[in-house]
Scaffold this active site. Structure first.
Site, PDB file in Angstrom:
ATOM      1  N   ASP A  37       0.818  -1.224   0.000  1.00 27.88           N
ATOM      2  CA  ASP A  37       0.000   0.000   0.000  1.00 27.88           C
ATOM      3  C   ASP A  37       0.852   1.275   0.000  1.00 27.88           C
ATOM      4  O   ASP A  37       0.317   2.383   0.041  1.00 27.88           O
ATOM      5  CB  ASP A  37      -0.961  -0.001   1.199  1.00 27.88           C
ATOM      6  CG  ASP A  37      -0.232   0.011   2.530  1.00 27.88           C
ATOM      7  OD1 ASP A  37       1.027   0.011   2.518  1.00 27.88           O
ATOM      8  OD2 ASP A  37      -0.899   0.033   3.577  1.00 27.88           O
ATOM      9  N   GLY A  38       2.175   1.116  -0.027  1.00 29.32           N
ATOM     10  CA  GLY A  38       3.047   2.293  -0.097  1.00 29.32           C
ATOM     11  C   GLY A  38       3.612   2.724   1.238  1.00 29.32           C
ATOM     12  O   GLY A  38       4.522   3.554   1.302  1.00 29.32           O
ATOM     13  N   ARG A  95      13.208  24.935  -1.540  1.00 31.47           N
ATOM     14  CA  ARG A  95      12.844  26.040  -2.437  1.00 31.47           C
ATOM     15  C   ARG A  95      11.495  26.650  -2.081  1.00 31.47           C
ATOM     16  O   ARG A  95      11.167  27.724  -2.539  1.00 31.47           O
ATOM     17  CB  ARG A  95      12.845  25.550  -3.900  1.00 31.47           C
ATOM     18  CG  ARG A  95      14.253  25.294  -4.416  1.00 31.47           C
ATOM     19  CD  ARG A  95      14.262  24.811  -5.846  1.00 31.47           C
ATOM     20  NE  ARG A  95      13.682  23.487  -5.985  1.00 31.47           N
ATOM     21  CZ  ARG A  95      13.539  22.847  -7.145  1.00 31.47           C
ATOM     22  NH1 ARG A  95      13.930  23.436  -8.259  1.00 31.47           N
ATOM     23  NH2 ARG A  95      13.023  21.644  -7.196  1.00 31.47           N
ATOM     24  N   GLN A  96      10.735  25.954  -1.229  1.00 31.77           N
ATOM     25  CA  GLN A  96       9.431  26.506  -0.808  1.00 31.77           C
ATOM     26  C   GLN A  96       9.626  27.265   0.503  1.00 31.77           C
ATOM     27  O   GLN A  96       9.106  26.884   1.554  1.00 31.77           O
ATOM     28  CB  GLN A  96       8.414  25.385  -0.649  1.00 31.77           C
ATOM     29  CG  GLN A  96       8.128  24.681  -1.964  1.00 31.77           C
ATOM     30  CD  GLN A  96       6.957  23.729  -1.864  1.00 31.77           C
ATOM     31  OE1 GLN A  96       5.965  24.020  -1.221  1.00 31.77           O
ATOM     32  NE2 GLN A  96       7.077  22.575  -2.480  1.00 31.77           N
ATOM     33  N   HIS A 129      19.098  25.843  -0.442  1.00 33.19           N
ATOM     34  CA  HIS A 129      18.772  26.697  -1.583  1.00 33.19           C
ATOM     35  C   HIS A 129      18.921  28.194  -1.263  1.00 33.19           C
ATOM     36  O   HIS A 129      19.464  28.956  -2.060  1.00 33.19           O
ATOM     37  CB  HIS A 129      17.360  26.396  -2.063  1.00 33.19           C
ATOM     38  CG  HIS A 129      16.937  27.281  -3.181  1.00 33.19           C
ATOM     39  ND1 HIS A 129      17.548  27.248  -4.417  1.00 33.19           N
ATOM     40  CD2 HIS A 129      15.994  28.250  -3.238  1.00 33.19           C
ATOM     41  CE1 HIS A 129      16.990  28.155  -5.187  1.00 33.19           C
ATOM     42  NE2 HIS A 129      16.050  28.769  -4.504  1.00 33.19           N
ATOM     43  N   ASP A 168      21.755  32.149 -13.008  1.00 32.16           N
ATOM     44  CA  ASP A 168      20.822  33.223 -12.627  1.00 32.16           C
ATOM     45  C   ASP A 168      21.477  34.157 -11.629  1.00 32.16           C
ATOM     46  O   ASP A 168      22.499  33.833 -11.016  1.00 32.16           O
ATOM     47  CB  ASP A 168      19.507  32.643 -12.060  1.00 32.16           C
ATOM     48  CG  ASP A 168      19.754  31.624 -10.973  1.00 32.16           C
ATOM     49  OD1 ASP A 168      20.567  31.887 -10.069  1.00 32.16           O
ATOM     50  OD2 ASP A 168      19.136  30.540 -11.023  1.00 32.16           O
ATOM     51  N   LYS A 191      17.973  35.064 -15.459  1.00 31.20           N
ATOM     52  CA  LYS A 191      17.009  34.017 -15.824  1.00 31.20           C
ATOM     53  C   LYS A 191      15.630  34.437 -15.339  1.00 31.20           C
ATOM     54  O   LYS A 191      15.517  35.081 -14.299  1.00 31.20           O
ATOM     55  CB  LYS A 191      17.461  32.727 -15.104  1.00 31.20           C
ATOM     56  CG  LYS A 191      16.561  31.543 -15.228  1.00 31.20           C
ATOM     57  CD  LYS A 191      17.118  30.326 -14.462  1.00 31.20           C
ATOM     58  CE  LYS A 191      16.489  30.170 -13.098  1.00 31.20           C
ATOM     59  NZ  LYS A 191      16.998  29.013 -12.351  1.00 31.20           N
ATOM     60  N   ARG A 193      11.808  32.781 -14.434  1.00 33.90           N
ATOM     61  CA  ARG A 193      11.029  31.547 -14.326  1.00 33.90           C
ATOM     62  C   ARG A 193       9.554  31.901 -14.203  1.00 33.90           C
ATOM     63  O   ARG A 193       9.192  32.768 -13.407  1.00 33.90           O
ATOM     64  CB  ARG A 193      11.467  30.737 -13.098  1.00 33.90           C
ATOM     65  CG  ARG A 193      10.785  29.363 -13.041  1.00 33.90           C
ATOM     66  CD  ARG A 193      11.148  28.618 -11.773  1.00 33.90           C
ATOM     67  NE  ARG A 193      12.504  28.096 -11.739  1.00 33.90           N
ATOM     68  CZ  ARG A 193      12.863  26.920 -12.261  1.00 33.90           C
ATOM     69  NH1 ARG A 193      11.991  26.165 -12.879  1.00 33.90           N
ATOM     70  NH2 ARG A 193      14.109  26.502 -12.148  1.00 33.90           N
ATOM     71  N   ASP A 219      25.671  25.790  -9.885  1.00 31.82           N
ATOM     72  CA  ASP A 219      24.315  25.935  -9.340  1.00 31.82           C
ATOM     73  C   ASP A 219      24.206  25.109  -8.064  1.00 31.82           C
ATOM     74  O   ASP A 219      25.015  24.208  -7.830  1.00 31.82           O
ATOM     75  CB  ASP A 219      23.280  25.468 -10.372  1.00 31.82           C
ATOM     76  CG  ASP A 219      21.968  26.242 -10.267  1.00 31.82           C
ATOM     77  OD1 ASP A 219      21.745  26.894  -9.226  1.00 31.82           O
ATOM     78  OD2 ASP A 219      21.165  26.202 -11.216  1.00 31.82           O
TER      79      ASP A 219
HETATM   80  C1  R5P Z   1      16.887  27.962  -8.814  1.00 37.96           C
HETATM   81  O1  R5P Z   1      16.914  29.089  -8.371  1.00 37.96           O
HETATM   82  C2  R5P Z   1      17.879  26.917  -8.445  1.00 37.96           C
HETATM   83  O2  R5P Z   1      19.093  27.469  -8.020  1.00 37.96           O
HETATM   84  C3  R5P Z   1      18.134  25.960  -9.602  1.00 37.96           C
HETATM   85  O3  R5P Z   1      18.699  26.673 -10.677  1.00 37.96           O
HETATM   86  C4  R5P Z   1      16.869  25.317 -10.036  1.00 37.96           C
HETATM   87  O4  R5P Z   1      16.101  24.938  -8.943  1.00 37.96           O
HETATM   88  C5  R5P Z   1      17.129  24.118 -10.906  1.00 37.96           C
HETATM   89  O5  R5P Z   1      15.893  23.576 -11.320  1.00 37.96           O
HETATM   90  P1  R5P Z   1      15.722  23.043 -12.800  1.00 37.96           P
HETATM   91  O6  R5P Z   1      16.845  22.070 -13.039  1.00 37.96           O
HETATM   92  O7  R5P Z   1      14.372  22.378 -12.800  1.00 37.96           O
HETATM   93  O8  R5P Z   1      15.781  24.219 -13.703  1.00 37.96           O
END
Ligand code: R5P
Length: 291
Positions: A37-38, A95-96, A129, A168, A191, A193, A219
């Site tokens: 069931d996970g 990232r959130q 992040h 970015d 960049k 998004r 990155d």
């Molecule tokens: C964004 O600000 C992060 O530093 C990464 O550049 C990003 O999360 C990478 O995600 P993806 O590979 O989906 O572009």
């Protein structure tokens, strides 16, 4: 560190073992059984000492499952000690860290509370992040950086007139630090998004000359590869020589690696916060130093 036990979770067993060796600490592994069931059942494969316990587990995909297993391990460890350091080398949800669009949940804050509630008294993460993410934790948290180790790896390569590039502006500081350790210059692209569909595009139009030079794109993480693909396509149009990628966390979701190679990247170098074939740099040493 005779009174210290390192517990290795399902997602970071090898790294945990390396860390235990560096610290000369005891090591207790764990077993994960996933039911039809996970649901997952986590079992400790030994008894930790009552001193300090270090639980090591990254929360890469399946993120939610690995998070639950990490919480389970921390909770189990807290039956033996009240000094629990949770080492989460790759922290999913980092990232959130803020409400970008109205109504969004800042899930990182929820996770910070869960880790504390499970029994963690301290946290160590690798190249989180953003520094802002650390503010959500109500227990001491330390972010260690793998940038120097990555730069050291690249120093051993023979690159032609190398230049460090951030895909970015948010990563400019990271690129600057990498370039400082490497001993060269850096630039940062711009960049954009789309917050709704996640698509990225490079909006830089003017660029210092990259023609004929080997470039190192730096990155914190690669997820879908979208950022690296767009940056590489742009840089190739500017007639650069080879493009290398240095990142701490290589999630490489789906066919990200193939797309990145197709865009013209020669090599991706990442760390073992996420195991995989690009993970050439070991972070056990920098984590050990932080402990
Ligand atoms: C964004 O600000 C992060 O530093 C990464 O550049 C990003 O999360 C990478 O995600 P993806 O590979 O989906 O572009």
């Amino acid at each position: 560190m005779s009174n210290v036990t390192v517990i290795g979770g399902n997602a970071s067993g090898d790294l945990a073992r390396r860390l235990a060796r560096k610290l000369k600490a005891g090591f207790v592994g764990s077993n994960l059984r996933v039911f039809p069931d996970g649901e997952g059942k986590v079992t400790l494969l030994g008894k930790p000492k009552s001193g300090k316990i270090i639980v090591v587990n990254s929360t890469y995909p399946p993120v939610d499952s690995n998070l639950v297993y990490t919480l389970a391990l921390i909770s189990k460890a807290s039956e033996y000690s009240n000094q629990i350091t949770a080492v989460i080398p790759y922290l999913g949800y980092a990232r959130q860290d803020r409400e970008f669009l109205a109504g969004e949940v800042v899930t990182l804050s929820v996770i910070a509370d869960l880790l504390k509630a499970a029994g963690a008294s301290k946290m160590i993460v690798v190249d989180i992040h953003s520094q802002m993410g650390m503010r959500h934790f109500k227990i001491p948290i330390r972010n260690v950086s793998a940038i120097e180790e990555l730069a050291r790896y690249f120093k051993k390569m023979h690159l032609k007139d190398p230049l460090v590039v951030s895909p970015d502006s948010g990563g400019a500081k990271r690129a600057e630090i990498f370039a400082g350790f490497y001993g060269t210059k850096y630039i940062a692209l711009k960049k954009q998004r789309d917050r709704r569909n996640g698509k990225v595009r490079i909006i830089t139009s003017e660029l210092d000359d990259v023609r004929g030079r080997d470039l190192i794109l730096v990155d914190d993480m690669i997820s879908t590869g979208g950022s690296i693909v767009k940056a590489t396509e742009f840089l190739k149009k500017q007639k650069c020589r080879r493009v290398f990628v240095a990142c701490t966390h290589a999630l490489l979701i789906g066919d990200a690696e193939r797309k990145i190679r197709k865009a013209g990247v020669t090599q991706i170098v990442s760390t073992n916060t996420i195991p995989g074939k690009t993970a050439a740099v070991d972070v056990a040493g920098i984590i050990a130093k932080a402990i």
